[in-house]
Write a protein that holds these residues in place. Structure first.
Motif, PDB file in Angstrom:
ATOM      1  N   LYS A  21       0.829  -1.209   0.000  1.00  0.00           N
ATOM      2  CA  LYS A  21       0.000   0.000   0.000  1.00  0.00           C
ATOM      3  C   LYS A  21       0.859   1.253   0.000  1.00  0.00           C
ATOM      4  N   LYS A  22       1.945   1.217   0.757  1.00  0.00           N
ATOM      5  CA  LYS A  22       2.842   2.369   0.828  1.00  0.00           C
ATOM      6  C   LYS A  22       3.492   2.639  -0.529  1.00  0.00           C
ATOM      7  N   MET A  23       3.884   1.576  -1.212  1.00  0.00           N
ATOM      8  CA  MET A  23       4.500   1.734  -2.534  1.00  0.00           C
ATOM      9  C   MET A  23       3.484   2.246  -3.551  1.00  0.00           C
ATOM     10  N   CYS A  24       2.240   1.778  -3.463  1.00  0.00           N
ATOM     11  CA  CYS A  24       1.188   2.261  -4.363  1.00  0.00           C
ATOM     12  C   CYS A  24       0.950   3.745  -4.134  1.00  0.00           C
ATOM     13  N   GLU A  25       0.948   4.158  -2.878  1.00  0.00           N
ATOM     14  CA  GLU A  25       0.743   5.562  -2.541  1.00  0.00           C
ATOM     15  C   GLU A  25       1.893   6.411  -3.085  1.00  0.00           C
ATOM     16  N   LYS A  26       3.111   5.908  -2.963  1.00  0.00           N
ATOM     17  CA  LYS A  26       4.286   6.626  -3.454  1.00  0.00           C
ATOM     18  C   LYS A  26       4.220   6.832  -4.962  1.00  0.00           C
ATOM     19  N   GLU A  27       3.778   5.815  -5.665  1.00  0.00           N
ATOM     20  CA  GLU A  27       3.689   5.885  -7.123  1.00  0.00           C
ATOM     21  C   GLU A  27       2.512   6.732  -7.592  1.00  0.00           C
ATOM     22  N   GLY A  28       1.575   7.003  -6.717  1.00  0.00           N
ATOM     23  CA  GLY A  28       0.423   7.809  -7.091  1.00  0.00           C
ATOM     24  C   GLY A  28      -0.692   7.010  -7.743  1.00  0.00           C
ATOM     25  N   LEU A  29      -0.660   5.717  -7.595  1.00  0.00           N
ATOM     26  CA  LEU A  29      -1.661   4.864  -8.234  1.00  0.00           C
ATOM     27  C   LEU A  29      -3.045   5.056  -7.633  1.00  0.00           C
ATOM     28  N   ILE A  30      -3.115   5.155  -6.332  1.00  0.00           N
ATOM     29  CA  ILE A  30      -4.415   5.266  -5.661  1.00  0.00           C
ATOM     30  C   ILE A  30      -5.110   6.554  -6.073  1.00  0.00           C
ATOM     31  N   LYS A  31      -4.343   7.644  -6.101  1.00  0.00           N
ATOM     32  CA  LYS A  31      -4.909   8.935  -6.482  1.00  0.00           C
ATOM     33  C   LYS A  31      -5.401   8.911  -7.930  1.00  0.00           C
ATOM     34  N   GLU A  32      -4.623   8.277  -8.794  1.00  0.00           N
ATOM     35  CA  GLU A  32      -4.994   8.197 -10.214  1.00  0.00           C
ATOM     36  C   GLU A  32      -6.243   7.337 -10.412  1.00  0.00           C
ATOM     37  N   ILE A  33      -6.333   6.240  -9.690  1.00  0.00           N
ATOM     38  CA  ILE A  33      -7.495   5.359  -9.814  1.00  0.00           C
ATOM     39  C   ILE A  33      -8.760   6.081  -9.355  1.00  0.00           C
ATOM     40  N   LYS A  34      -8.675   6.788  -8.228  1.00  0.00           N
ATOM     41  CA  LYS A  34      -9.832   7.521  -7.728  1.00  0.00           C
ATOM     42  C   LYS A  34     -10.241   8.618  -8.695  1.00  0.00           C
ATOM     43  N   LYS A  35      -9.251   9.267  -9.323  1.00  0.00           N
ATOM     44  CA  LYS A  35      -9.540  10.345 -10.260  1.00  0.00           C
ATOM     45  C   LYS A  35     -10.233   9.817 -11.516  1.00  0.00           C
ATOM     46  N   LYS A  36      -9.850   8.636 -11.965  1.00  0.00           N
ATOM     47  CA  LYS A  36     -10.408   8.074 -13.195  1.00  0.00           C
ATOM     48  C   LYS A  36     -11.632   7.201 -12.947  1.00  0.00           C
ATOM     49  N   GLN A  37     -12.069   7.123 -11.709  1.00  0.00           N
ATOM     50  CA  GLN A  37     -13.211   6.279 -11.382  1.00  0.00           C
ATOM     51  C   GLN A  37     -14.491   6.808 -12.040  1.00  0.00           C
ATOM     52  N   TYR A  38     -14.618   8.133 -12.129  1.00  0.00           N
ATOM     53  CA  TYR A  38     -15.786   8.760 -12.737  1.00  0.00           C
ATOM     54  C   TYR A  38     -15.342   9.687 -13.848  1.00  0.00           C
ATOM     55  N   TYR A  39     -16.197   9.863 -14.838  1.00  0.00           N
ATOM     56  CA  TYR A  39     -15.896  10.775 -15.929  1.00  0.00           C
ATOM     57  C   TYR A  39     -16.033  12.211 -15.444  1.00  0.00           C
ATOM     58  N   GLU A  40     -15.073  13.025 -15.830  1.00  0.00           N
ATOM     59  CA  GLU A  40     -15.110  14.435 -15.465  1.00  0.00           C
ATOM     60  C   GLU A  40     -15.177  15.254 -16.755  1.00  0.00           C
ATOM     61  N   LYS A  41     -16.168  16.102 -16.835  1.00  0.00           N
ATOM     62  CA  LYS A  41     -16.316  16.930 -18.024  1.00  0.00           C
ATOM     63  C   LYS A  41     -15.110  17.860 -18.146  1.00  0.00           C
ATOM     64  N   PRO A  42     -14.743  18.217 -19.392  1.00  0.00           N
ATOM     65  CA  PRO A  42     -13.598  19.116 -19.573  1.00  0.00           C
ATOM     66  C   PRO A  42     -13.764  20.448 -18.849  1.00  0.00           C
ATOM     67  N   CYS A  43     -14.978  20.996 -18.823  1.00  0.00           N
ATOM     68  CA  CYS A  43     -15.178  22.274 -18.133  1.00  0.00           C
ATOM     69  C   CYS A  43     -14.994  22.107 -16.627  1.00  0.00           C
ATOM     70  N   GLN A  44     -15.395  20.958 -16.079  1.00  0.00           N
ATOM     71  CA  GLN A  44     -15.200  20.705 -14.650  1.00  0.00           C
ATOM     72  C   GLN A  44     -13.720  20.546 -14.324  1.00  0.00           C
ATOM     73  N   LYS A  45     -13.006  19.901 -15.230  1.00  0.00           N
ATOM     74  CA  LYS A  45     -11.573  19.712 -15.035  1.00  0.00           C
ATOM     75  C   LYS A  45     -10.844  21.054 -15.039  1.00  0.00           C
ATOM     76  N   ARG A  46     -11.201  21.912 -16.016  1.00  0.00           N
ATOM     77  CA  ARG A  46     -10.577  23.238 -16.071  1.00  0.00           C
ATOM     78  C   ARG A  46     -10.882  24.024 -14.809  1.00  0.00           C
TER      79      ARG A  46
END
Length: 72
Positions: A21-46
């Motif tokens: 878990k610590k290595m996954c956190e270091k690599e940023g995998l958890i944050k990336e997975i949570k971010k890509k879990q739902y679609y975010e509209k381009p205007c929301q992202k901006r």
């Protein structure tokens, strides 16, 4: 982006899982997975990125003001 954990014969499974878990956190995998879990509209992202920049800028301004007050 592969994560390898060396597991020896006498290792406790809880410790191995904690290291993984610590290595996954270091690599940023958890944050990336949570971010890509739902679609975010381009205007929301901006908007999210704009607010992030704004908060960072305000934080820097506050730090600069605090250092000026200390010098006086």
């Amino acid at each position: 982006m592969s994560i390898k954990i060396n597991v020896e014969k006498g290792d406790n499974i809880d410790k191995v899982l904690r290291r993984f878990k610590k290595m996954c956190e270091k690599e940023g995998l958890i944050k990336e997975i949570k971010k890509k879990q739902y679609y975010e509209k381009p205007c929301q992202k901006r908007r999210r990125e704009y607010l992030k920049r704004k908060r960072r800028h305000l934080k820097m301004l506050n730090l600069m003001r605090q250092t000026k007050k200390k010098k006086k």
